[in-house]
Design an enzyme around this catalytic site. Structure first.
Site, PDB file in Angstrom:
ATOM      1  N   HIS B  14       0.854  -1.195   0.000  1.00 49.00           N
ATOM      2  CA  HIS B  14       0.000   0.000   0.000  1.00 49.00           C
ATOM      3  C   HIS B  14       0.885   1.239   0.000  1.00 49.00           C
ATOM      4  O   HIS B  14       2.103   1.156   0.142  1.00 49.00           O
ATOM      5  CB  HIS B  14      -0.962   0.005   1.202  1.00 49.00           C
ATOM      6  CG  HIS B  14      -0.321   0.173   2.540  1.00 49.00           C
ATOM      7  ND1 HIS B  14      -1.048   0.309   3.702  1.00 49.00           N
ATOM      8  CD2 HIS B  14       0.989   0.218   2.920  1.00 49.00           C
ATOM      9  CE1 HIS B  14      -0.218   0.431   4.717  1.00 49.00           C
ATOM     10  NE2 HIS B  14       1.009   0.389   4.284  1.00 49.00           N
ATOM     11  N   CYS B  33       5.839   6.330   4.093  1.00 46.40           N
ATOM     12  CA  CYS B  33       4.648   5.610   3.611  1.00 46.40           C
ATOM     13  C   CYS B  33       4.056   6.274   2.371  1.00 46.40           C
ATOM     14  O   CYS B  33       3.121   5.741   1.769  1.00 46.40           O
ATOM     15  CB  CYS B  33       3.574   5.535   4.701  1.00 46.40           C
ATOM     16  SG  CYS B  33       4.130   4.677   6.163  1.00 46.40           S
ATOM     17  N   HIS B  39       4.747   0.042  -0.557  1.00 43.42           N
ATOM     18  CA  HIS B  39       5.616  -0.820   0.251  1.00 43.42           C
ATOM     19  C   HIS B  39       4.704  -1.871   0.871  1.00 43.42           C
ATOM     20  O   HIS B  39       3.476  -1.725   0.838  1.00 43.42           O
ATOM     21  CB  HIS B  39       6.341  -0.009   1.325  1.00 43.42           C
ATOM     22  CG  HIS B  39       5.394   0.638   2.301  1.00 43.42           C
ATOM     23  ND1 HIS B  39       4.723   1.796   2.013  1.00 43.42           N
ATOM     24  CD2 HIS B  39       4.957   0.249   3.521  1.00 43.42           C
ATOM     25  CE1 HIS B  39       3.931   2.123   3.017  1.00 43.42           C
ATOM     26  NE2 HIS B  39       4.048   1.194   3.953  1.00 43.42           N
ATOM     27  N   HIS B  41       3.571  -5.147   3.786  1.00 48.70           N
ATOM     28  CA  HIS B  41       3.557  -5.657   5.165  1.00 48.70           C
ATOM     29  C   HIS B  41       3.052  -7.091   5.164  1.00 48.70           C
ATOM     30  O   HIS B  41       2.308  -7.501   4.271  1.00 48.70           O
ATOM     31  CB  HIS B  41       2.607  -4.838   6.047  1.00 48.70           C
ATOM     32  CG  HIS B  41       3.021  -3.423   6.237  1.00 48.70           C
ATOM     33  ND1 HIS B  41       4.068  -3.049   7.051  1.00 48.70           N
ATOM     34  CD2 HIS B  41       2.528  -2.273   5.715  1.00 48.70           C
ATOM     35  CE1 HIS B  41       4.194  -1.739   7.027  1.00 48.70           C
ATOM     36  NE2 HIS B  41       3.281  -1.233   6.219  1.00 48.70           N
ATOM     37  N   ASP B  79      -4.902 -10.564  -0.111  1.00 52.01           N
ATOM     38  CA  ASP B  79      -3.579 -11.195  -0.025  1.00 52.01           C
ATOM     39  C   ASP B  79      -2.815 -11.040  -1.339  1.00 52.01           C
ATOM     40  O   ASP B  79      -3.353 -11.318  -2.417  1.00 52.01           O
ATOM     41  CB  ASP B  79      -3.739 -12.685   0.314  1.00 52.01           C
ATOM     42  CG  ASP B  79      -2.407 -13.341   0.627  1.00 52.01           C
ATOM     43  OD1 ASP B  79      -1.493 -12.643   1.114  1.00 52.01           O
ATOM     44  OD2 ASP B  79      -2.276 -14.553   0.368  1.00 52.01           O
ATOM     45  N   HIS B  80      -1.575 -10.585  -1.222  1.00 55.50           N
ATOM     46  CA  HIS B  80      -0.716 -10.358  -2.388  1.00 55.50           C
ATOM     47  C   HIS B  80      -1.342  -9.380  -3.386  1.00 55.50           C
ATOM     48  O   HIS B  80      -1.295  -9.576  -4.592  1.00 55.50           O
ATOM     49  CB  HIS B  80      -0.317 -11.688  -3.062  1.00 55.50           C
ATOM     50  CG  HIS B  80       0.681 -12.433  -2.231  1.00 55.50           C
ATOM     51  ND1 HIS B  80       0.333 -13.086  -1.074  1.00 55.50           N
ATOM     52  CD2 HIS B  80       2.012 -12.589  -2.363  1.00 55.50           C
ATOM     53  CE1 HIS B  80       1.417 -13.628  -0.536  1.00 55.50           C
ATOM     54  NE2 HIS B  80       2.456 -13.336  -1.298  1.00 55.50           N
ATOM     55  N   GLU B 124      -0.291  -4.652  11.711  1.00 59.31           N
ATOM     56  CA  GLU B 124       0.474  -4.285  10.514  1.00 59.31           C
ATOM     57  C   GLU B 124       1.900  -4.810  10.660  1.00 59.31           C
ATOM     58  O   GLU B 124       2.523  -5.275   9.722  1.00 59.31           O
ATOM     59  CB  GLU B 124       0.481  -2.769  10.341  1.00 59.31           C
ATOM     60  CG  GLU B 124       1.167  -2.312   9.078  1.00 59.31           C
ATOM     61  CD  GLU B 124       1.217  -0.804   8.981  1.00 59.31           C
ATOM     62  OE1 GLU B 124       0.351  -0.230   8.316  1.00 59.31           O
ATOM     63  OE2 GLU B 124       2.135  -0.201   9.577  1.00 59.31           O
TER      64      GLU B 124
END
Lengths: 140, 136
Positions: B14, B33, B39, B41, B79-80, B124
């Site tokens: 994100h 950010c 980037h 998590h 996810d991903h 996170e």
């Protein structure tokens, strides 16, 4: 000043999830692999939370050795390395971790007098856990 | 009343950017950010439901069903993924951990019938998490 104290304990036991009130097919569809007739085991982690006033002399809510001794005698000795289905409390009740959590809460509620019992939380695996606070709503 | 918590993990990328802010404001408020390439998590999701123990099954909720709902409603969507570009809630809303937890709550609530959703906790990183209880 009131404070909360939590302590964790580990034990291993086996169980089989099976309800006599259900048909074979219903047991299979409800419990899946947990209905395996030979049972299966978990490493359970119990987290007990008690609360009380911090004693001005000892600086403690209760002496941890009292809690440890109680849990060892009343819980770990009872459930550790046992097949839960063979115990009287689970002769008419399925030993799900929900029901185990309630049983352990009630053991503490009945017998542990050194502090006020707040909560019993059980981790069945790393990915799931259960909490019981005596039927009350869990505070945030 | 018993509370049951199930964990799941997903990884996503994100970036934090508000088009109403100037580039300087975006950099100042969001810092690293705000990197336009995003980037990532490894998020850990904890979903807590509450309910009475069914006297026949001994369950509050069927864990397998809860796992499937979490997988279908959350992991398959997030996810991903690059959250800003691929998840509808974040096309016009910054995917902060707060907003992701709220979005997950709204995705799960209509899918849960036997047990009631109590809390969505989203980590996170191991040191940073958000709790949402569905409160306005």
């Amino acid at each position: 000043m009131k404070a909360h104290l939590s302590r964790r304990y580990l034990f291993s036991a086996s169980h089989r999830l099976h309800s006599d009130a259900m048909s074979h097919t219903e047991n299979q569809s409800t419990y899946g692999k947990c209905n395996n007739p030979h049972g299966h085991g978990h490493n359970y982690t119990i987290e007990v939370t008690v609360s009380g006033q911090v004693d001005s002399h000892t600086g403690m809510v209760c002496n941890l050795t009292d809690l440890d001794a109680f849990i060892e005698r009343e819980v770990l000795a009872r459930y550790g390395h046992e097949n839960l289905n063979t115990l009287p409390e689970f002769s008419k009740q399925v030993p799900t971790t929900e029901n185990l959590c309630i049983q352990i809460y009630e053991i503490l509620q009945r017998g542990f007098t050194h502090a006020h019992l707040e909560r019993v939380r059980i981790e069945e695996t790393m990915m799931n856990s259960f909490e019981y606070v005596g039927g009350k709503e869990l505070r945030h | 009343m018993v509370y049951l918590t199930r964990k799941a993990e997903f990884s996503a990328s994100h970036l934090y950017h508000n088009p109403d802010f100037t580039p300087e404001e975006n950099r100042r408020i969001f810092g690293k950010c705000n990197n336009p390439h995003g980037h990532g998590h490894n998020y850990t999701l904890e979903v807590t439901v509450k309910g009475e123990v069914d006297p026949r099954s001994g369950f509050v909720v069927d864990l397998k069903q809860l796992k499937e709902i979490m997988h279908r409603e959350v992991l398959e969507a997030m996810d991903h993924r690059f959250l800003n570009k691929e998840v509808p809630e974040f096309l016009h809303q910054i995917p902060t951990t707060e907003n992701i937890a709220i979005a997950i709550w709204h995705r799960l609530v209509p899918k849960l019938s036997a047990a009631k959703l109590h809390r969505v906790r989203l980590y996170e990183t191991p040191d940073l998490f958000v709790d949402f209880y569905g409160e306005a």
